[in-house]
Motif scaffolding. Structure first.
Motif, PDB file in Angstrom:
ATOM      1  N   THR A  22       6.229 -33.177  85.498  1.00 10.26           N
ATOM      2  CA  THR A  22       7.363 -32.638  86.367  1.00 10.26           C
ATOM      3  C   THR A  22       7.424 -30.991  86.450  1.00 10.26           C
ATOM      4  N   GLY A  23       8.124 -30.520  87.305  1.00  7.79           N
ATOM      5  CA  GLY A  23       8.387 -29.350  87.378  1.00  7.79           C
ATOM      6  C   GLY A  23       9.661 -28.799  87.895  1.00  7.79           C
ATOM      7  N   ILE A  24       9.723 -27.702  87.617  1.00  7.70           N
ATOM      8  CA  ILE A  24      11.313 -27.029  88.091  1.00  7.70           C
ATOM      9  C   ILE A  24      11.146 -25.764  88.943  1.00  7.70           C
ATOM     10  N   HIS A  25      11.716 -26.078  90.418  1.00 10.72           N
ATOM     11  CA  HIS A  25      11.455 -24.951  91.266  1.00 10.72           C
ATOM     12  C   HIS A  25      12.779 -24.815  91.765  1.00 10.72           C
ATOM     13  N   TRP A  26      13.302 -23.640  91.220  1.00 12.67           N
ATOM     14  CA  TRP A  26      13.051 -22.655  90.215  1.00 12.67           C
ATOM     15  C   TRP A  26      14.197 -22.336  89.351  1.00 12.67           C
ATOM     16  N   GLN A  27      13.952 -21.511  88.370  1.00 22.46           N
ATOM     17  CA  GLN A  27      15.054 -20.726  87.815  1.00 22.46           C
ATOM     18  C   GLN A  27      15.897 -19.633  88.982  1.00 22.46           C
ATOM     19  N   SER A  28      16.946 -19.236  89.034  1.00 23.21           N
ATOM     20  CA  SER A  28      17.487 -18.645  89.924  1.00 23.21           C
ATOM     21  C   SER A  28      17.353 -17.224  89.677  1.00 23.21           C
ATOM     22  N   GLY A  29      17.262 -16.321  90.653  1.00 18.86           N
ATOM     23  CA  GLY A  29      16.834 -15.043  90.482  1.00 18.86           C
ATOM     24  C   GLY A  29      17.983 -14.226  89.562  1.00 18.86           C
TER      25      GLY A  29
END
Ligand SMILES: Cc1ncc(COP(=O)(O)O)c(C=O)c1O
Length: 383
Positions: free
Chosen positions: A326-333
């Motif tokens: 699985t993935g994580i999109h995204w860490q926030s800026g």
């Protein structure tokens, strides 16, 4: 034994590279002109066809090396420079933040809408100052921004919208393909996108003068005519009038992109069906949100879910053990050390969803039984 385990693992992304892509790649290599040439022109024409541009639109595709390069050059064309600000969702790809900083400007972070994870148009105007030079609107996964309201804000304030359509090539908004909504649009064709060319991007601009400028900017500022390079040859004399970067696209990449675009209808249908299956299989579970909108005109990049029980990372581990990546999109800026001092509005939704989002595998060729295996791996988690 090791091979068997690898075979069972379902990756988040899986590029659709078949015999047609390989044949096109070989053909482009056999041509012997490796740099920017005839394939790039054909790739640009293929992009324009997907965008359904009419001659009167005067809209054109300019292919570049990456989506990031496309954002950087678009911001330069808009005139973004030192001391300026660019409004962007904090919930965006790092490519956007770095392109803003590469221009010497500052990102200003705005929140997103919970139902789509796209820019919250109602929170933009409070962030606008005399320094605001551009607003970046990014379509997320299978959702499109509220482009009508964005166009209205742009008209009212005079601030151009840069449409980051890295996720939405081949999708439509209100019946019109992406690429038609704003003054500048960018696409990405990187290795994980629904349509890939190994690595590549495109800018969509209006007007021949803009195209000419971009042709030079993508070629370290050299004014040698693209028309000549498109015949697989080059000029030996040229001027340099402005700052430019080595951002052009190679024939090999364009050759793969052309074949991928020929498969667009099939890619879109497969991905739509997979998203629907995820939605149907997961929507009854009370500890997660399985989103769905009207995706009949969408070419989905990813299918994300939101895990509501604070146990996302445990679920990821569980799924990994079941052979599902699985993935994580995204860490926030605003959470990155490089960007934590950037100006921002309230980021309530961004903060709320940060620990919840989870990207499920989505491929352009995906068997039902693969999707069911993924759904089962989620259901077998004791949420
Ligand atoms: C929303 C968004 N913008 C820009 C980019 C950058 O594109 P590229 O990877 O082609 O540089 C990406 C890449 O994933 C993206 O998701």
């Amino acid at each position: 034994m090791k091979k068997n385990i690898e075979k069972k693992q379902i990756p988040v992304f899986k590029p659709l590279i078949e015999k047609e892509e390989i044949a096109a790649a070989v053909e482009s290599l056999e041509l012997g002109w490796l740099g920017m040439g005839s394939y790039v022109k054909k790739f640009e024409e293929s992009i324009e066809k997907v965008c359904e541009f009419q001659p009167d639109d005067d809209r054109h595709a300019v292919a570049v090396s990456t989506g990031h390069a496309a954002i950087h050059l678009s911001l330069m064309m808009i005139g973004v420079g030192p001391g300026d600000e660019v409004i962007t969702p904090s919930f965006n790809n790092a490519a956007d933040f770095q392109a803003i900083r590469a221009c010497g400007a500052e990102p200003v972070f705005v929140d997103i809408v919970e139902s789509t994870l796209c820019i919250d148009v109602s929170k933009i105007e409070e962030l606008i100052t005399e320094k605001t030079k551009c607003i970046i609107a990014m379509d997320y996964d299978m959702f499109m921004c509220d482009h009508k309201s964005l166009a209205e804000i742009s008209r009212r304030t005079g601030i151009p919208i840069l449409h980051d359509a890295a996720h939405s090539f081949g999708s439509k908004y209100d019946g019109r393909p992406t690429g038609n909504q704003h003054q500048y649009t960018i696409f990405s064709f990187d290795p994980v996108k629904a349509v890939t060319c190994i690595d590549g991007g495109s800018i969509i601009v209006q007007g021949a003068d803009q195209v000419g400028k971009l042709h030079a900017k993508r070629l370290i500022g050299m004014t040698q005519p693209a028309a000549q390079m498109y015949t697989n040859s080059r000029a030996w004399t040229y001027d340099i009038e402005e700052l430019g970067f080595r951002y052009h696209m190679a024939n090999l990449h364009a050759a793969v992109g052309i074949v991928q675009i020929q498969k667009l209808d099939k890619i879109r249908t497969t991905r739509q069906k997979a998203c629907m299956k995820y939605y149907e299989g997961l929507s009854g579970i009370d500890w997660l949100v399985a989103p769905m909108g009207n995706i009949s005109e969408i070419n989905p990049f990813l299918y994300y879910i939101r895990i509501l029980n604070d146990r996302r990372d445990e679920l990821r581990k569980h799924m990994k053990e079941q052979g599902v990546d699985t993935g994580i999109h995204w860490q926030s800026g605003h959470t990155f050390s490089y960007l934590r001092d950037c100006r921002r509005g309230s980021l309530d939704v961004t903060e709320k969803i940060a620990g919840q989002i989870l990207s499920l595998p989505l491929h352009s060729k995906m068997k039902s039984k693969t999707i069911h295996r993924i759904i089962d791996s989620i259901k077998s988690f004791n949420g």
